[in-house]
Design an enzyme around this catalytic site. Sequence first.
Site, PDB file in Angstrom:
ATOM      1  CG  PHE A  63      -1.875   1.247   1.093  1.00 34.81           C
ATOM      2  CD1 PHE A  63      -3.037   1.187   0.330  1.00 34.81           C
ATOM      3  CD2 PHE A  63      -1.551   2.456   1.695  1.00 34.81           C
ATOM      4  CE1 PHE A  63      -3.862   2.299   0.202  1.00 34.81           C
ATOM      5  CE2 PHE A  63      -2.380   3.574   1.562  1.00 34.81           C
ATOM      6  CZ  PHE A  63      -3.532   3.490   0.812  1.00 34.81           C
TER       7      PHE A  63
ATOM      8  CE  LYS B  68      -1.256   6.961   6.736  1.00 31.17           C
ATOM      9  NZ  LYS B  68      -0.931   5.818   5.907  1.00 31.17           N
TER      10      LYS B  68
ATOM     11  CG  ASP C 137       5.524   4.055   1.926  1.00 27.40           C
ATOM     12  OD1 ASP C 137       5.455   4.774   2.950  1.00 27.40           O
ATOM     13  OD2 ASP C 137       4.579   3.928   1.118  1.00 27.40           O
TER      14      ASP C 137
HETATM   15  C1  LIG Z   1      -1.113   5.935   4.405  1.00 31.95           C
HETATM   16  C2  LIG Z   1      -0.004   5.439   3.565  1.00 31.95           C
HETATM   17  C3  LIG Z   1       0.312   6.037   2.331  1.00 31.95           C
HETATM   18  C4  LIG Z   1      -0.521   7.143   1.730  1.00 31.95           C
HETATM   19  O1  LIG Z   1      -0.576   8.287   2.500  1.00 31.95           O
HETATM   20  P1  LIG Z   1      -1.766   9.365   2.240  1.00 31.95           P
HETATM   21  O2  LIG Z   1      -1.412  10.497   3.133  1.00 31.95           O
HETATM   22  O3  LIG Z   1      -3.044   8.690   2.618  1.00 31.95           O
HETATM   23  O4  LIG Z   1      -1.717   9.714   0.800  1.00 31.95           O
HETATM   24  C5  LIG Z   1       1.403   5.556   1.648  1.00 31.95           C
HETATM   25  N1  LIG Z   1       2.142   4.540   2.112  1.00 31.95           N
HETATM   26  C6  LIG Z   1       1.868   3.940   3.299  1.00 31.95           C
HETATM   27  C7  LIG Z   1       2.747   2.826   3.777  1.00 31.95           C
HETATM   28  C8  LIG Z   1       0.776   4.353   4.044  1.00 31.95           C
HETATM   29  O5  LIG Z   1       0.485   3.724   5.184  1.00 31.95           O
END
Ligand SMILES: *Cc1c(COP(=O)(O)O)cnc(C)c1O
Length: 405
Positions: free
Chosen positions: A146, A260, A231
């Site tokens: 994700f 986040k 990520d």
């Molecule tokens: C939440 C998340 C994203 C996307 O972030 P948004 O602020 O919702 O665009 C990307 N990678 C990971 C691992 C995430 O948990």
Amino acid sequence: MRSDEIIRVTDAFGARNYLPLPVVLERGEGVWVWDVEGNKYMDMLSSYSALNQGHRHKDIIDATKKQLDRLTLTSRAFYNDKLGEFQKKVCELTKMEKMLPMNTGAEAVETAIKAVRKWGYLRKFKMQNAKCKMNNAEIIVCENNFHGRTTTIVGFSSESQYKFGFGPFAPGFKMIPYNNSSALKNAITDNTVGFLVEPIQGEGGIIIPEPGYLRECKKICEQNNVLFIADEIQTGLGRTGRMFACEWEDVKPDMYILGKALGGGIYPVSCIACNSEIMDVFTPGDHGSTFGGNPLAAVVGIASLDVIINLNLPKRAEEMGNYFLEDLKKIKSDYIKEVRGRGLLIGIEVKKEKGTARPICERLAKEGVLAKETHEQVVRFAPPLTIEKEEIDWALERIKKVFGL
Ligand SMILES: *Cc1c(COP(=O)(O)O)cnc(C)c1O
């Protein structure tokens, strides 16, 4: 207005791209939130780890309020007096030379893709005597990933619902199984510029790879001059018991993607951080964002990191996480297939024959514990890292009750 009326209006005038639990929140403090009827809940989702510092942490609120009275937005057409300090702080924390601020996680992932591809064309492919033509760069990603919701990003998702109806998708991505370093080795070609990976797959259901996986992948990347892009939008900034989840394997990625909790639960703040060799591929006009790096975001980012550092939230996450996980593992329930986690990123996988995790989350909400299912079968517990032992006990009592059915 009462909950049911608010829900009715929200659903009537809004897109139905979410299926929220029927709880209408109006106030939050620390690990606690209250609904419009005055019921109190513990927030065990923390907005997918965007609230590592808890709701409305005083230091972040104070810094934000102060900045609101000074200057909020300049665009990057001008300098502002806060961005430099924020950049320096992120660089010190990540031990990288440069950072580039954006707003949401998905934008930071897009930024990473652009940086890594251009690094490939300008640096890597040049060293290989430009064997690879322009626009051939490949980035390797993992199944069950994700990374966000833009069309490019969902294009390399393995989740059919994320993609259905949204094509055509951008080429240039190759998918390999997660937690399999030989697959990475075999997938690398002369065109490969980067390997994009989550150190723990959060949305994928709290999937923790075998020990050594990240280190092995990093080694393979080094041997092949491929960039290792972590990520850490969800796993970073203390969540797993380390500042970055890669630290569990002493891996230093070539690039971090953060978001986040960088916004302290107040405001979207994201970035990529890497060394100059990569970041300097960007020249004026190559990339940008109207809001990225604005002075309010910079102040929120600085305060958010200060809280994580000053309260040593990674250590708290490790201690509280171990305590929480151990007690969750003791629950005897026919519903539970597995309890797993690292730090305060914990999942309980529900046996398929017992149904999905959704009804369990609904029951938990009725008991005052807000958690959200991820990937059908997993209940995720990811409270603010400021949580106290007594608060964990409070939650455990209710979680036990729900699983003890
Ligand atoms: C939440 C998340 C994203 C996307 O972030 P948004 O602020 O919702 O665009 C990307 N990678 C990971 C691992 C995430 O948990």
